[in-house]
Design an enzyme around this catalytic site. Sequence first.
Site, PDB file in Angstrom:
ATOM      1  N   LYS A  39     -15.761  -1.218   4.216  1.00  0.00           N
ATOM      2  CA  LYS A  39     -15.178  -1.539   2.916  1.00  0.00           C
ATOM      3  C   LYS A  39     -16.311  -2.039   2.032  1.00  0.00           C
ATOM      4  O   LYS A  39     -16.798  -3.161   2.235  1.00  0.00           O
ATOM      5  CB  LYS A  39     -14.143  -2.658   3.073  1.00  0.00           C
ATOM      6  N   GLU A  74       0.825  -1.215   0.000  1.00  0.00           N
ATOM      7  CA  GLU A  74       0.000   0.000   0.000  1.00  0.00           C
ATOM      8  C   GLU A  74       0.855   1.260   0.000  1.00  0.00           C
ATOM      9  O   GLU A  74       0.367   2.343   0.309  1.00  0.00           O
ATOM     10  CB  GLU A  74      -0.949  -0.006   1.200  1.00  0.00           C
TER      11      GLU A  74
HETATM   12  P1  PGA Z   1      -6.753  -5.888   2.641  1.00  0.00           P
HETATM   13  O1  PGA Z   1      -6.221  -5.166   3.950  1.00  0.00           O
HETATM   14  O2  PGA Z   1      -7.351  -4.863   1.737  1.00  0.00           O
HETATM   15  O3  PGA Z   1      -5.548  -6.563   2.079  1.00  0.00           O
HETATM   16  O4  PGA Z   1      -7.767  -6.889   3.100  1.00  0.00           O
HETATM   17  C1  PGA Z   1      -6.635  -3.920   4.400  1.00  0.00           C
HETATM   18  C2  PGA Z   1      -6.976  -3.976   5.864  1.00  0.00           C
HETATM   19  O5  PGA Z   1      -6.794  -5.006   6.540  1.00  0.00           O
HETATM   20  O6  PGA Z   1      -7.478  -2.974   6.399  1.00  0.00           O
HETATM   21 ZN    ZN Z   2      -7.706  -4.198   8.470  1.00  0.00          ZN
END
Ligand code: PGA
Ligand code: ZN
Length: 429
Positions: free
Chosen positions: A338, A206
């Site tokens: 998310k 990231e």
């Molecule tokens: P991921 O991780 O998008 O790889 O699932 C992001 C998070 O755990 O916040």
């Molecule tokens: Zn997370």
Amino acid sequence: MKETEIAYVHGRRVWDSRGRPTVEADVLLESGAVGRAIAPAGASTGTGEALDLRDGGTAFGGYDVTRAVGHVNNDIARAVLHMDAADQAALDAKLIELDGTPSKSRLGANALIAVSMAVAQAAAAAAAEPLYRYLGGPSASTLPLPQIQIFGGGAHAARRVDIQDFMVTCPGAQNFAQALNWTAEVYRAAGALMAESGALAGVADEGGWWPAFDSNEQALEALVRAIEKAGRRPGTEVAIALDVAASQFGHGGTYTLGLDKKELDTESMVALLAGWVRRYPIVSIEDPLSEDDHAGFAAFTAEVGSRIQVVGDDFLVSEASRVREAALRGAANCVLLKPNQRGTLTETLNAWKAAQDVGFAGIVSARSGETEDTTIAHLAVGWGVGQLKVGSFARSERMAKWNEALRIEEALSVRGSFAGAAALGRSKR
Ligand code: PGA
Ligand code: ZN
């Protein structure tokens, strides 16, 4: 015929920040307005998440999405044709019904979320409004407190350190732009410190610095030094936020910290993190325990939740019912949102509504696999969530979101305000 009636849906395969295939959807309305969105993808996923549909086989490591794209162009396109893009709830209900599985595994959460978000974008375009304003009306005026990664670990750095995200947040900033200014200096200072000690080894998934540390705690020390080197006061101006992502190394109440060569039970894990909270300027910890450790989440929240934010990611998977249940148990005080964890915007929004009902805070979050899509910056402002997490302060799939929020702040001008420290979750006792 209504202006916001869906006239055409088109799916295509595009590529994400890991060079893997992902699903893009275009939605054309009768008015001529067009919306477009791209599905992101996680790497440290919760078991309760909606599932992406991948082709399997050998091409692109099995990550291809030709079947998911095919579903957008066939079943989904046919089912939503002539529906009203301005009725997001009905549109998402149709997607859920059409898929017919609890995990969205038939059509794929990647196919569904791309269409769900593209419909919202098209409806906003038809209203000639930016998405945040279309979603939230004139009262959508709060810029989020950002959580920005400085060191990336866990599944995003080949498990080089156990903790996944060492982030900063800027409770002392006056506005969103200043929070980014401060973070940029901390990020730069952290890179310089790594270079000085001969530990600079590129960046993780990231965009955070690759965590070449001998212990997890050394990363915390380096972060405090970087905040100071950037000329900011640790805690009051720039504070630390962690995503432990404990489901990656803990199951059934046993946690294996590879770097620290420790095996901990729930109680010792809680004690370890509570010790860090005492010794470092930490204001937020995400997934401190694994997704199956409900009792651990409750114990940790009881111990530190009145002082810091305890965030459920894998633990709550953006699901309203889990948020309500967690609140009843006193586990966590903030939900990570998310959209692709559920597969539709309406379900994600329902998780945020549940959070508000039970007094939890929220954070809109990107995934580790991202693209130029900036929808989530608009969700954070439009839904009034107050916090935004999109990875580090490098790489354009991250910067696209930070830059979009900057534009929103500029457009709101004096009508806008910065969420600041007030956005952080705290348990009331
Ligand atoms: P991921 O991780 O998008 O790889 O699932 C992001 C998070 O755990 O916040
Ligand atoms: Zn997370």
